[in-house]
Design a protein around this motif. Structure first.
Motif, PDB file in Angstrom:
ATOM      1  N   ASN A 352      59.243 -78.080  25.032  1.00 52.78           N
ATOM      2  CA  ASN A 352      60.427 -79.298  25.546  1.00 52.78           C
ATOM      3  C   ASN A 352      60.316 -79.608  26.945  1.00 52.78           C
ATOM      4  OD1 ASN A 352      61.358 -79.198  22.903  1.00 52.78           O
ATOM      5  ND2 ASN A 352      62.411 -77.292  23.239  1.00 52.78           N
ATOM      6  N   ASP A 353      60.261 -80.645  27.518  1.00 52.73           N
ATOM      7  CA  ASP A 353      60.621 -81.248  28.764  1.00 52.73           C
ATOM      8  C   ASP A 353      61.878 -80.598  29.372  1.00 52.73           C
ATOM      9  OD1 ASP A 353      58.228 -82.802  29.073  1.00 52.73           O
ATOM     10  OD2 ASP A 353      59.392 -84.323  27.884  1.00 52.73           O
ATOM     11  N   VAL A 354      61.759 -79.970  30.579  1.00 54.10           N
ATOM     12  CA  VAL A 354      62.844 -79.615  31.276  1.00 54.10           C
ATOM     13  C   VAL A 354      63.631 -80.608  31.885  1.00 54.10           C
ATOM     14  CG1 VAL A 354      61.559 -77.342  31.789  1.00 54.10           C
ATOM     15  CG2 VAL A 354      61.816 -79.064  33.638  1.00 54.10           C
ATOM     16  N   PRO A 355      64.999 -80.771  32.039  1.00 55.01           N
ATOM     17  CA  PRO A 355      65.744 -81.802  32.653  1.00 55.01           C
ATOM     18  C   PRO A 355      65.307 -81.895  34.201  1.00 55.01           C
ATOM     19  CG  PRO A 355      67.124 -79.707  32.455  1.00 55.01           C
ATOM     20  CD  PRO A 355      66.063 -79.412  31.389  1.00 55.01           C
ATOM     21  N   ALA A 356      65.300 -83.065  34.461  1.00 60.60           N
ATOM     22  CA  ALA A 356      65.252 -83.634  36.057  1.00 60.60           C
ATOM     23  C   ALA A 356      66.188 -83.299  36.798  1.00 60.60           C
ATOM     24  CB  ALA A 356      64.656 -84.954  35.907  1.00 60.60           C
ATOM     25  N   ASP A 357      66.520 -82.141  36.777  1.00 63.35           N
ATOM     26  CA  ASP A 357      67.659 -81.562  37.609  1.00 63.35           C
ATOM     27  C   ASP A 357      67.551 -80.989  39.019  1.00 63.35           C
ATOM     28  OD1 ASP A 357      66.862 -79.424  36.469  1.00 63.35           O
ATOM     29  OD2 ASP A 357      68.786 -78.765  35.536  1.00 63.35           O
ATOM     30  N   ALA A 358      66.065 -80.813  39.312  1.00 57.18           N
ATOM     31  CA  ALA A 358      65.455 -80.035  40.428  1.00 57.18           C
ATOM     32  C   ALA A 358      65.901 -78.568  40.451  1.00 57.18           C
ATOM     33  CB  ALA A 358      66.258 -80.814  41.656  1.00 57.18           C
ATOM     34  N   GLU A 359      66.422 -78.214  39.090  1.00 59.18           N
ATOM     35  CA  GLU A 359      66.766 -76.573  39.184  1.00 59.18           C
ATOM     36  C   GLU A 359      66.109 -75.748  37.984  1.00 59.18           C
ATOM     37  OE1 GLU A 359      70.959 -76.264  39.075  1.00 59.18           O
ATOM     38  OE2 GLU A 359      71.358 -77.309  41.105  1.00 59.18           O
ATOM     39  N   THR A 360      66.046 -76.605  36.998  1.00 61.12           N
ATOM     40  CA  THR A 360      65.468 -75.934  35.956  1.00 61.12           C
ATOM     41  C   THR A 360      64.076 -75.614  35.848  1.00 61.12           C
ATOM     42  OG1 THR A 360      67.257 -76.935  34.553  1.00 61.12           O
ATOM     43  CG2 THR A 360      65.257 -75.855  33.325  1.00 61.12           C
ATOM     44  N   ILE A 361      63.487 -74.532  35.911  1.00 66.38           N
ATOM     45  CA  ILE A 361      62.187 -74.064  35.915  1.00 66.38           C
ATOM     46  C   ILE A 361      61.226 -74.161  34.658  1.00 66.38           C
ATOM     47  CG2 ILE A 361      60.357 -72.483  36.776  1.00 66.38           C
ATOM     48  CD1 ILE A 361      62.376 -71.840  39.083  1.00 66.38           C
ATOM     49  N   GLY A 362      60.058 -74.841  34.622  1.00 65.49           N
ATOM     50  CA  GLY A 362      59.211 -74.905  33.414  1.00 65.49           C
ATOM     51  C   GLY A 362      57.880 -74.585  34.051  1.00 65.49           C
ATOM     52  N   HIS A 400      62.375 -83.235  39.755  1.00 67.32           N
ATOM     53  CA  HIS A 400      63.477 -83.849  40.499  1.00 67.32           C
ATOM     54  C   HIS A 400      64.154 -85.366  39.883  1.00 67.32           C
ATOM     55  CE1 HIS A 400      63.660 -81.537  44.236  1.00 67.32           C
ATOM     56  NE2 HIS A 400      62.349 -81.463  44.001  1.00 67.32           N
ATOM     57  N   PRO A 401      65.262 -85.581  40.176  1.00 72.46           N
ATOM     58  CA  PRO A 401      65.910 -86.929  39.594  1.00 72.46           C
ATOM     59  C   PRO A 401      64.973 -88.082  39.724  1.00 72.46           C
ATOM     60  CG  PRO A 401      67.739 -85.557  40.556  1.00 72.46           C
ATOM     61  CD  PRO A 401      66.319 -84.995  40.911  1.00 72.46           C
ATOM     62  N   ASP A 402      64.032 -88.375  40.558  1.00 73.19           N
ATOM     63  CA  ASP A 402      63.091 -89.240  40.765  1.00 73.19           C
ATOM     64  C   ASP A 402      61.929 -89.275  40.035  1.00 73.19           C
ATOM     65  OD1 ASP A 402      61.990 -87.569  42.527  1.00 73.19           O
ATOM     66  OD2 ASP A 402      62.082 -88.540  44.422  1.00 73.19           O
ATOM     67  N   GLY A 403      62.009 -87.984  39.347  1.00 75.12           N
ATOM     68  CA  GLY A 403      60.581 -87.947  38.690  1.00 75.12           C
ATOM     69  C   GLY A 403      59.539 -87.042  39.399  1.00 75.12           C
ATOM     70  N   TYR A 404      59.670 -86.865  40.501  1.00 72.35           N
ATOM     71  CA  TYR A 404      58.758 -86.140  41.337  1.00 72.35           C
ATOM     72  C   TYR A 404      58.740 -84.496  40.886  1.00 72.35           C
ATOM     73  CZ  TYR A 404      57.260 -89.861  44.165  1.00 72.35           C
ATOM     74  OH  TYR A 404      56.753 -91.062  44.707  1.00 72.35           O
ATOM     75  N   ILE A 405      57.617 -83.951  40.767  1.00 70.00           N
ATOM     76  CA  ILE A 405      57.565 -82.311  40.267  1.00 70.00           C
ATOM     77  C   ILE A 405      57.713 -81.476  41.601  1.00 70.00           C
ATOM     78  CG2 ILE A 405      56.499 -82.861  38.212  1.00 70.00           C
ATOM     79  CD1 ILE A 405      54.116 -81.520  39.133  1.00 70.00           C
ATOM     80  N   GLU A 406      57.955 -80.363  41.635  1.00 64.01           N
ATOM     81  CA  GLU A 406      57.743 -79.552  42.845  1.00 64.01           C
ATOM     82  C   GLU A 406      57.358 -78.183  42.266  1.00 64.01           C
ATOM     83  OE1 GLU A 406      60.199 -77.798  46.783  1.00 64.01           O
ATOM     84  OE2 GLU A 406      61.180 -79.282  45.288  1.00 64.01           O
ATOM     85  N   LEU A 407      56.433 -77.556  42.825  1.00 63.92           N
ATOM     86  CA  LEU A 407      55.902 -76.327  42.395  1.00 63.92           C
ATOM     87  C   LEU A 407      56.884 -75.272  43.193  1.00 63.92           C
ATOM     88  CD1 LEU A 407      52.215 -76.235  42.455  1.00 63.92           C
ATOM     89  CD2 LEU A 407      53.571 -76.768  40.725  1.00 63.92           C
TER      90      LEU A 407
END
Length: 441
Positions: A352-362, A400-407
């Motif tokens: 399942n896709d994690v929420p775009a909240d900049a906090e939930t790690i997947g 992130h809310p703007d759709g950018y991922i961050e490792l």
């Protein structure tokens, strides 16, 4: 009428359109007199001569041919002399020891090993059916004036096998098809805006994902390759100035080296586009490159995606932000590169896709046209890494809310303290802000 996409397309176009243009400035960083520059016409002739020479050695189409070499014209010629004429190139990390090189030669089934003469003292005992040094001693490999054996182009055929680092286990051979490489070169070329007037400085090893496919991309548009044999800050600053280099790729460790160099004066790298990946660059490094005048872009990918899969695409308005805020935005891994990838997701254990909240790690999962065909002679690893039709990277990230991922970390690197997960990447970023720290790991 539809025709197959193969890496030969890039060389043929360069020869046809830019035949008299300088294709390669070979090893200008060496103390010895520089080797003659190669035009694209001459580069194509040498690639054909190598293919004809392999014919003369009795190698079938589809045979594996390995090379262990520093960045040099020989590597570019090798990539086209093998893959563009129906054989499979196996570029090997020149930093490996003899036992590690032997494993790759054996596992890939390479029948020929080409070797930089400088490496013979340490790798001379590697056993292979035929071994040739890549200096004057290998002149017999090149058969000039003879057309290579005809090959029916097949875009699904394996073009190269590139081996992963193997830091925790034996390296795995990533099979790269002609279609994959062609599309990745085109996609990367679009994002980096490389054209026939550009000059690319090869600081990134060509054995690594075929130089992130820049070897193909620069060739296809008729740009000039500057082959840097050894990476040091003095040569990089000198060659950028001497040849007006416009593009280069560099790991964060190379950027740290440039930042710490006594030659690192404001605007010393003015106008060059630098593409970095391999680890999230610290905000401090992004700030330092801006002071040097370089335009730094952050990419993310793996050998299994042939290099870049995402880019921290710069949005309108970012230039108006403070340097600190720009660094924070650009240090993220970003969004998929154009349409070469059907998707890049961050998923939980149930896909399942994690929420775009900049906090939930997947975990980062990728699929698309530039994901490997599979691990060579390792169906079990191929299957386990591609559950649900997506390649599972083993990298942990947030969205992130703007759709950018961050490792945030590698799965195996997460620190657990007091029951809490701690990102080693965050620890590294914090340490890098201290002025007494050059690098962290």
């Amino acid at each position: 009428m539809e025709i197959p996409l193969t890496v030969a397309d890039h060389l043929r176009r360069a020869e046809l359109v830019y035949g008299d243009r300088i294709a390669v400035v070979d090893e200008p960083d060496q103390a010895a007199p520089p080797l003659p520059d190669l035009t694209y016409r001459r580069m194509a002739e040498l690639a054909k001569a190598m293919a004809a020479g392999l014919d003369g050695m009795g190698l079938d189409l589809g045979a594996r041919v390995a090379i262990v070499s520093h960045n040099a014209a020989r590597m570019l010629v090798f990539l086209f002399g093998t893959s563009a004429f129906g054989r499979i190139g196996v570029p090997i990390n020149f930093r490996l020891n003899a036992e590690e090189v032997q494993y790759i030669v054996d596992h890939s089934g390479a029948e020929v090993l080409l070797m930089d003469p400088e490496l013979e003292p340490t790798l001379g005992d590697v056993k292979v059916e035929q071994r040739l040094l890549t200096g004057e001693e290998s002149d017999s490999l090149f058969v000039e004036g003879m057309e290579p054996r005809p090959w029916t182009p097949d875009e699904r055929a394996t073009a190269t096998i590139n081996y992963t680092s193997g830091t925790t286990a034996r390296p795995k051979g990533v099979e790269m098809t002609h279609r994959n490489l062609w599309l990745n070169a085109a996609t990367f070329g679009w994002h980096t805006l490389v054209n026939d007037r550009d000059v690319y400085l090869h600081t990134l090893p060509m054995f690594h994902c075929n130089g992130w496919c820049y070897t193909w991309a620069v060739t296809s548009v008729g740009g000039t390759h500057i082959c840097l044999r050894r990476v040091n800050s003095e040569d990089i600053f000198s060659l950028v100035a001497q040849y007006s280099a416009t593009h280069m790729c560099a790991a964060p460790s190379v950027l740290s080296m440039l930042e710490a160099s006594p030659l690192a004066s404001p605007s010393a790298l003015n106008g060059i586009k630098i593409f970095t990946g391999g680890a999230p660059p610290a905000p401090r490094i992004l700030r330092a490159m801006q002071v040097l005048g370089a335009e730094l872009h952050h990419l993310y990918g793996l050998t299994e995606t042939y290099g870049p899969a995402t880019i921290a695409a710069v949005q309108p308005g970012w230039d108006e932000l403070s340097i600190e805020e720009q660094a924070r935005m650009k240090s993220r891994q970003g969004v998929p590169v154009t349409t070469s990838h059907v998707g890049v997701r961050v998923v939980d254990e149930k896909m399942n896709d994690v929420p775009a909240d900049a906090e939930t790690i997947g975990e980062v999962a990728i699929r698309g046209n530039t994901v490997m065909a599979g691990y060579y002679r390792d169906p079990e690893a191929t299957h386990s890494s591609s559950k649900g039709g997506w390649f599972h990277t083993g990298d942990l990230a947030v969205v992130h809310p703007d759709g950018y991922i961050e490792l945030k970390d590698r799965k195996k690197d997460v620190i657990i303290s007091g029951g809490e997960n701690i990102s080693s990447v965050e620890v590294e970023k914090t340490l890098m802000e201290h002025p007494a720290v050059l690098e962290t790991c």
